[in-house]
Design a protein around this motif. Structure first.
Motif, PDB file in Angstrom:
ATOM      1  N   ARG A 138       4.102   1.621  -6.335  1.00  0.00           N
ATOM      2  CA  ARG A 138       4.158   0.421  -5.482  1.00  0.00           C
ATOM      3  C   ARG A 138       5.579   0.173  -4.975  1.00  0.00           C
ATOM      4  NH1 ARG A 138       1.772  -4.592  -8.496  1.00  0.00           N
ATOM      5  NH2 ARG A 138       2.443  -5.509  -6.515  1.00  0.00           N
ATOM      6  N   ALA A 195       7.803  -2.401   5.122  1.00  0.00           N
ATOM      7  CA  ALA A 195       7.843  -2.420   3.658  1.00  0.00           C
ATOM      8  C   ALA A 195       6.673  -3.217   3.104  1.00  0.00           C
ATOM      9  CB  ALA A 195       9.168  -3.002   3.183  1.00  0.00           C
ATOM     10  N   MET A 196       6.330  -4.351   3.736  1.00  0.00           N
ATOM     11  CA  MET A 196       5.174  -5.127   3.278  1.00  0.00           C
ATOM     12  C   MET A 196       3.895  -4.328   3.417  1.00  0.00           C
ATOM     13  SD  MET A 196       5.655  -9.090   4.445  1.00  0.00           S
ATOM     14  CE  MET A 196       5.730  -8.693   6.186  1.00  0.00           C
ATOM     15  N   LEU A 223       7.816  -7.157  -3.222  1.00  0.00           N
ATOM     16  CA  LEU A 223       6.939  -7.457  -2.080  1.00  0.00           C
ATOM     17  C   LEU A 223       7.206  -8.865  -1.546  1.00  0.00           C
ATOM     18  CD1 LEU A 223       4.637  -6.288  -0.376  1.00  0.00           C
ATOM     19  CD2 LEU A 223       3.017  -7.268  -2.011  1.00  0.00           C
ATOM     20  N   THR A 283       6.869   0.498  -1.119  1.00  0.00           N
ATOM     21  CA  THR A 283       7.520  -0.591  -0.390  1.00  0.00           C
ATOM     22  C   THR A 283       8.793  -0.106   0.287  1.00  0.00           C
ATOM     23  OG1 THR A 283       6.631  -2.197  -1.972  1.00  0.00           O
ATOM     24  CG2 THR A 283       8.490  -2.900  -0.617  1.00  0.00           C
ATOM     25  N   GLY A 300       3.927  -1.615   0.711  1.00  0.00           N
ATOM     26  CA  GLY A 300       3.735  -2.196  -0.617  1.00  0.00           C
ATOM     27  C   GLY A 300       2.313  -2.667  -0.838  1.00  0.00           C
TER      28      GLY A 300
END
Length: 420
Positions: free
Chosen positions: A399, A59-60, A29, A403, A63
């Motif tokens: 997680r 992606a952030m 992350l 992400t 995540g």
């Protein structure tokens, strides 16, 4: 020591693998955030940076969303009392009840146990084990020590009393008179009663020889004065004794002797009475009850139980010795018989199914209550830590996947936006 360190860390008993996966997910992350900042700083440069920015931004988001979802299972994210978070701690009692009901409905009902046991060939497995015992490794020695410790931990008097009571109750319920009658019938049909009669005749001869003085005393007491004065009472007694000895000898030598035939007729009537005469069956039942109630029988049984328990302890503490010598050979022959005799296997498997199903019927509800009460008795931190340590590593993969998948989705959306 190396394995122990690989499994757990010294901090709060959290598995090292879980901590490692947490760090990987968090690091990924952070990498996405750094990549987003880098791409944003290069926004006026090459068009490719736009694709990088879209990937990192999505992606952030992915995540962080999955971090929130995973964290909300076990605790409040960032310590904030957000509704519908810390799901497991809030539902601890319901989880225990649900787990207990799951065990009861899927494992501990007699019907389910019987159905599952029907597919298990316990007798064949035992036969293979006895006929070809596995290598005595750490698992074997550990199981032997566990069984021995359990046997020693049990109350000898109480366990022996329970076994004695259970056996006595079964014997009291058993109507043995017809069984004895059938056994006697079968023995006579195959001629196996002849050695018994021969034994009785030999016993009668020895008994007479040991008690000749009683016959003489009886004749002397009942003889008249004239017989005693002339000594004819002694002669008469000797004649009686000699005649009895001759009669017994003739019975021993002649299988067709009339008295042996009479004895066989008596055995036939006895076998028939044992099977069909209610009065005879009542007498046998009363004799059996009197024997079972005799204190000497109780002492004998407790001695047998203690010797059996000591022998079992010796065997499990030294399994190599148990499978050596004549006893080991007998066990191996038993194993081969179990594998070869289909009828015997069916009988043993049927007994095993009934025993396990009976245990489930008798103790299933108790086990369910034990599971439910145990979970209820745990504090919230214990439940949370145990569940998180058990499944937390896989949840950290969620997680990581969130992400990466989020980044790919953001990249696909940016591609569509650019093309259109």
């Amino acid at each position: 020591m190396t394995n122990a360190k690989a499994v757990r860390t010294p901090v709060d008993g959290v598995p090292a693998a879980l901590i490692r996966m947490r760090r990987i997910a968090a690091a990924l992350l952070v990498v996405m955030a750094a990549l987003f900042l880098l791409a944003r700083s290069q926004a006026g440069g090459h068009p490719a940076w736009g694709f990088v920015q879209a990937f990192a931004e999505a992606a952030m988001v992915g995540g962080l969303a999955d971090w929130f979802a995973v964290t909300a299972l076990f605790r409040h994210p960032l310590g904030l009392p957000i509704p519908h978070t810390a799901i497991i701690p809030r539902n601890k009692d319901r989880i225990g009840d649900t787990l207990a009901l799951f065990l009861r409905d899927n494992f501990l009902t007699p019907a389910v146990v019987a159905r599952r046991m029907h597919r298990a060939d316990v007798a064949a497995a035992a036969g293979r084990f006895l006929a070809d015992p596995p290598e005595r490794g750490r698992l074997w020695r550990g199981a032997s020590r566990l069984i021995a410790d359990m046997l020693e931990a049990l109350d000898q008097e109480r366990l022996g009393g329970m076994a004695k009571t259970a056996l006595a109750e079964r014997l009291r319920e058993l109507d043995i008179a017809p069984m004895l009658g059938q056994a006697l019938d079968a023995a006579m049909a195959e001629g196996r009663h002849a050695p018994i009669l021969d034994g009785i005749i030999r016993w009668a001869d020895k008994t007479l020889e040991s008690n000749e003085h009683l016959v003489r005393d009886m004749v002397h007491a009942r003889a008249g004065a004239v017989l005693r004065w002339t000594g004819l009472d002694e002669t008469l007694a000797n004649k009686i004794i000699d005649g009895l000895h001759k009669l017994i000898a003739d019975m021993a030598d002649d299988p067709a002797h009339p008295l042996r035939s009479k004895a066989e007729e008596g055995l036939v009537r006895l076998a028939e009475d044992l099977r069909f005469d209610p009065a005879m069956r009542e007498r046998v039942f009363a004799i059996k009850a009197e024997i079972l109630d005799n204190p000497a029988v109780e002492r004998w049984w407790m001695g047998v139980w203690e010797r059996s328990r000591a022998g079992l302890l010796k065997m499990v503490r030294s399994p190599d010795a148990a499978f050596a010598g004549q006893f080991g050979e007998a066990l191996r022959q038993l194993g081969e018989t179990l594998q070869a005799d289909r009828r015997l296997r069916r009988t043993i498997n049927r007994f095993a199914r009934r025993a396990v199903a009976g245990a489930a019927a008798d103790y299933g509800d108790g086990i369910v209550r034990l599971v439910s009460d145990t979970v209820r008795g745990w504090d919230t931190r214990t439940v949370t830590d145990r569940l998180e340590n058990a499944v937390g590593r896989d949840l950290q993969y969620i997680r990581i996947n969130g992400t990466l998948v989020g980044g790919l989705v953001g990249l696909a959306i940016h591609v569509v936006d650019v093309v259109l």
